[in-house]
Design an enzyme around this catalytic site. Structure first.
Site, PDB file in Angstrom:
ATOM      1  N   LYS A 145      33.854  43.542  40.205  1.00 56.39           N
ATOM      2  CA  LYS A 145      34.216  42.435  39.961  1.00 56.39           C
ATOM      3  C   LYS A 145      34.241  41.307  41.028  1.00 56.39           C
ATOM      4  CE  LYS A 145      38.824  44.311  39.466  1.00 56.39           C
ATOM      5  NZ  LYS A 145      39.139  45.634  38.693  1.00 56.39           N
ATOM      6  N   ASP A 148      41.944  43.200  47.685  1.00 53.52           N
ATOM      7  CA  ASP A 148      40.672  43.631  48.156  1.00 53.52           C
ATOM      8  C   ASP A 148      39.469  42.472  47.568  1.00 53.52           C
ATOM      9  OD1 ASP A 148      40.938  44.243  45.328  1.00 53.52           O
ATOM     10  OD2 ASP A 148      39.410  45.739  45.635  1.00 53.52           O
ATOM     11  N   SER A 179      43.443  47.995  46.035  1.00 54.86           N
ATOM     12  CA  SER A 179      43.217  46.453  45.273  1.00 54.86           C
ATOM     13  C   SER A 179      44.602  46.041  45.511  1.00 54.86           C
ATOM     14  CB  SER A 179      42.967  47.086  44.075  1.00 54.86           C
ATOM     15  OG  SER A 179      42.861  45.854  43.143  1.00 54.86           O
ATOM     16  N   HIS A 180      45.233  45.414  44.082  1.00 52.98           N
ATOM     17  CA  HIS A 180      46.349  44.716  44.194  1.00 52.98           C
ATOM     18  C   HIS A 180      47.620  45.625  44.438  1.00 52.98           C
ATOM     19  CE1 HIS A 180      45.353  46.886  40.561  1.00 52.98           C
ATOM     20  NE2 HIS A 180      46.622  46.623  40.031  1.00 52.98           N
ATOM     21  N   ASP A 191      42.979  38.969  44.849  1.00 50.70           N
ATOM     22  CA  ASP A 191      43.874  40.180  45.255  1.00 50.70           C
ATOM     23  C   ASP A 191      43.616  40.765  46.657  1.00 50.70           C
ATOM     24  OD1 ASP A 191      41.506  41.345  44.580  1.00 50.70           O
ATOM     25  OD2 ASP A 191      42.314  43.106  43.809  1.00 50.70           O
ATOM     26  N   ASP A 241      38.523  41.304  44.437  1.00 58.98           N
ATOM     27  CA  ASP A 241      37.626  41.578  43.445  1.00 58.98           C
ATOM     28  C   ASP A 241      38.241  40.889  42.169  1.00 58.98           C
ATOM     29  OD1 ASP A 241      39.435  43.397  43.012  1.00 58.98           O
ATOM     30  OD2 ASP A 241      38.124  44.930  42.657  1.00 58.98           O
ATOM     31  N   ARG A 242      39.684  40.565  42.420  1.00 58.23           N
ATOM     32  CA  ARG A 242      40.283  39.771  41.221  1.00 58.23           C
ATOM     33  C   ARG A 242      40.574  38.552  41.317  1.00 58.23           C
ATOM     34  NH1 ARG A 242      45.202  43.537  38.561  1.00 58.23           N
ATOM     35  NH2 ARG A 242      43.780  45.602  38.369  1.00 58.23           N
TER      36      ARG A 242
HETATM   37  C1  G1P Z   1      44.029  48.442  36.320  1.00 59.73           C
HETATM   38  C2  G1P Z   1      43.297  47.376  35.248  1.00 59.73           C
HETATM   39  C3  G1P Z   1      41.775  47.724  35.103  1.00 59.73           C
HETATM   40  C4  G1P Z   1      41.326  47.563  36.351  1.00 59.73           C
HETATM   41  C5  G1P Z   1      41.953  48.607  37.231  1.00 59.73           C
HETATM   42  C6  G1P Z   1      41.242  48.417  38.766  1.00 59.73           C
HETATM   43  O1  G1P Z   1      43.745  49.593  35.842  1.00 59.73           O
HETATM   44  O2  G1P Z   1      44.319  47.325  34.144  1.00 59.73           O
HETATM   45  O3  G1P Z   1      41.558  46.598  33.954  1.00 59.73           O
HETATM   46  O4  G1P Z   1      40.037  47.787  36.309  1.00 59.73           O
HETATM   47  O5  G1P Z   1      43.291  48.323  37.439  1.00 59.73           O
HETATM   48  O6  G1P Z   1      41.547  47.197  39.306  1.00 59.73           O
HETATM   49  P1  G1P Z   1      44.975  50.463  34.962  1.00 59.73           P
HETATM   50  O7  G1P Z   1      46.225  50.554  36.042  1.00 59.73           O
HETATM   51  O8  G1P Z   1      45.462  49.753  33.844  1.00 59.73           O
HETATM   52  O9  G1P Z   1      44.117  51.857  34.851  1.00 59.73           O
HETATM   53 ZN    ZN Z   2      41.135  44.818  43.518  1.00 57.07          ZN
END
Ligand code: G1P
Ligand code: ZN
Length: 542
Positions: A375, A278, A112-113, A276, A280-281
């Site tokens: 998302k 991938d 992801s991010h 982000d 989804d954000r």
């Molecule tokens: C974080 C975000 C959460 C999101 C997840 C995946 O998780 O807070 O809302 O769903 O990334 O993108 P966390 O690191 O807080 O467990």
């Molecule tokens: Zn992501």
């Protein structure tokens, strides 16, 4: 030909908030990915005869991992794998493809991010037939499988050339290489009023989209430039790179600083957005305005009827518990059911499948709807553009009128990253032990009204998920939530979520950190956080 390789369990292969995430170097160790993939097959009852979707965000090791997974799917007897050209698929596109092709599931390669590259992070996530992240019982079964693994199977062959769309075979398994963008773009065209957005762009409305050198570059080019007529200069950092250009592909004011600065500057475009790693954000900006994800979700819910795909109304809305109650305010006025779930998109799946919620979102820049089961960054951008086109107002005007109508939920998240796990855990454990006695106690200007360790009873399947964060509500319309991140790969990250409601009509235009001052002070008084973590201030404020 199938080869069986003897192996032993690797500790720590436990999926977190969103799949298994580790340092790239860990994933690159011989057998690490193979062990986990075999455990996915074992945990879901095998993939014999099944159809899977496969792709990732293009980060370092994506290309190698795709080849390994294809060979392991062939060895396990999968009938067909639909893979994005070059091994690429955004998370929302993968979710859509699973649903479109009625596949049995899919594998998404992404952290992801989190940063990518040889020194960055890598991740793998299994999604089920509804297109959504595997729910808890499935991730638990996969984890159990990792703990008793004795061998994995792999098809003995060279790499497949997946650079061109078309069908090939790997042993008896079909491999369909598809354009990663086309089906997703077609779905967006079904949901949104493209003609209205095209007219908005043609009228001189300027936008700037930052793909952060991650997966959404090609998606944004196809949708915003080719189909909606925005100029190519709309796109920033649109070429996906295995290390995201050395950046941190997280669309927030810290990591997308350049974009935010340009929106706050003198020649700002009308609208800015980013996505982000991938895809989804999302981050939403207007000229001179940053829209918090929680506010964005509320605005989208309040205006969804302006978008063709939601013109028939919303069945209900859902947010993760730490997200602000801005959504609840809209739901209350509009008479919509509103759910609060634990952090993580997997908890929205049942509500979406059961038709109880149409829109959902998280404070962490995730917004989406029942069009897929993830998302969706570009979807959120298109929601805003469609709403802007129909309302003919600026982002700042939309925010001001929204707050006038529903009040404003000042909101911020303070992250303390890579703190000592022990210190963070004991801070939470001590607070947890005091929760019962907190109501009625005063911390500075605020009086505790409710204090709980959040547990969620899924209204669809009745399953209960406990220990999802400490939630403290104050009588003065403020709220504090503390929880540990479940997506980190080093040390622990403590997330502190701060919220304060201003009903309006006054007090709607303060600086959020200043407006949240009493909540920040109450948190410090209640937990002694800075001394216990040895941190004078948070690492990231969003
Ligand atoms: C974080 C975000 C959460 C999101 C997840 C995946 O998780 O807070 O809302 O769903 O990334 O993108 P966390 O690191 O807080 O467990
Ligand atoms: Zn992501």
């Amino acid at each position: 030909m199938i080869t069986t390789i003897a192996t032993t369990p690797i500790s720590g292969q436990k999926p977190g908030t969103s799949g298994l995430r580790k340092k790239t170097a860990v994933f690159c160790q011989p057998g690490y990915l193979e062990n986990f993939v075999q455990s996915i097959w074992n945990g879901i009852g095998g993939v014999q005869g099944k159809v899977l979707v496969l792709g990732g965000d293009g980060r370092f090791f994506n290309d190698r991992a795709v080849q390994i997974i294809l060979r392991m799917a062939a060895a396990a007897g999968a009938a067909r794998v639909i893979v994005g050209q070059g091994g690429l698929l955004s998370t929302p596109a993968a979710s859509h493809l699973i649903r479109l092709h009625k596949a049995d599931g899919g594998i998404i390669l992404s952290a992801s991010h989190n940063p990518g590259g040889a020194d960055g992070d890598f991740g793998i996530k299994y999604n089920t037939a509804n297109g959504g992240p595997a729910p808890e019982p499935v991730t638990k079964a996969i984890y159990r499988a990792t703990q008793s693994l004795t061998s994995y199977q792999i098809w003995q062959s060279g790499d497949l050339d997946i650079s061109v769309p078309g069908r090939q075979h790997l042993g008896p398994m079909a491999v369909d290489v598809i354009d990663p963008v086309a089906d997703y773009a077609a779905l967006m065209e079904q949901i949104f009023d493209f003609a209205a957005i095209r007219a908005l762009f043609a009228s001189g409305f300027q936008i700037s989209f930052d793909a952060m050198h991650a997966i959404t570059g090609p998606y944004a080019r196809e949708i915003l430039v080719h189909r909606l007529g925005a100029p190519e200069s709309t796109l920033r950092n649109a070429i996906p790179l295995p290390d995201f250009g050395g950046g941190h592909p997280d669309p927030n004011p810290v990591w997308a600083r350049d974009l935010v600065d340009s929106l706050m500057g003198p020649d700002a475009p009308d609208f800015g957005a980013a996505s982000d790693g991938d895809g989804d954000r999302n981050m939403i900006l207007g000229r001179g305005v940053y829209v918090t994800p929680s506010d964005s979700l509320a605005v989208i819910a309040a205006n969804a009827h302006l978008v063709p795909g939601y013109a028939q109304g919303l069945a209900g809305v859902a947010r993760s518990m730490p997200s602000s109650a801005a959504l609840d305010a809209v739901a209350q006025v509009r008479g919509l059911p509103c759910y609060a779930t634990p952090t993580g998109w997997k908890f929205f799946g049942n509500l979406l499948d059961a038709g109880r919620a149409t829109l959902c979102g998280e404070e962490s820049a995730g917004t989406g709807s029942d069009h897929i089961r993830e998302k969706d960054g570009l979807w959120a951008v298109l929601m805003w553009l469609n709403i802007l086109a129909r309302r003919g107002q600026s982002v700042a005007q939309i925010m001001a009128t929204h707050w006038q109508e529903f009040g404003r939920h000042y909101y911020s998240r303070h992250d303390y990253e890579e703190v000592e796990a022990q210190a963070a855990e004991s801070l939470l454990a001590d607070l947890r032990a005091r929760l019962e006695g907190l109501p009625g106690q005063r911390f500075g200007a605020l009086t505790v009204q409710l204090a709980e360790d959040f547990a969620y009873a899924d209204p669809v399947d009745g399953s209960v998920t406990a220990g999802q964060g400490l939630q403290i509500s104050f009588a003065e319309g403020a709220r504090l939530v503390l929880r540990l991140s479940g997506t980190g790969t080093a040390g622990a990250t403590l997330r502190v979520y701060l919220e304060r409601y201003a009903p309006g009509p006054d007090g709607l235009h303060h600086d959020p950190q200043a407006a949240l001052g009493p909540v920040i002070a109450a948190c410090e008084k209640m937990t002694g956080l800075s001394a216990r973590l040895g941190r004078a201030k948070p690492d990231i404020v969003t």
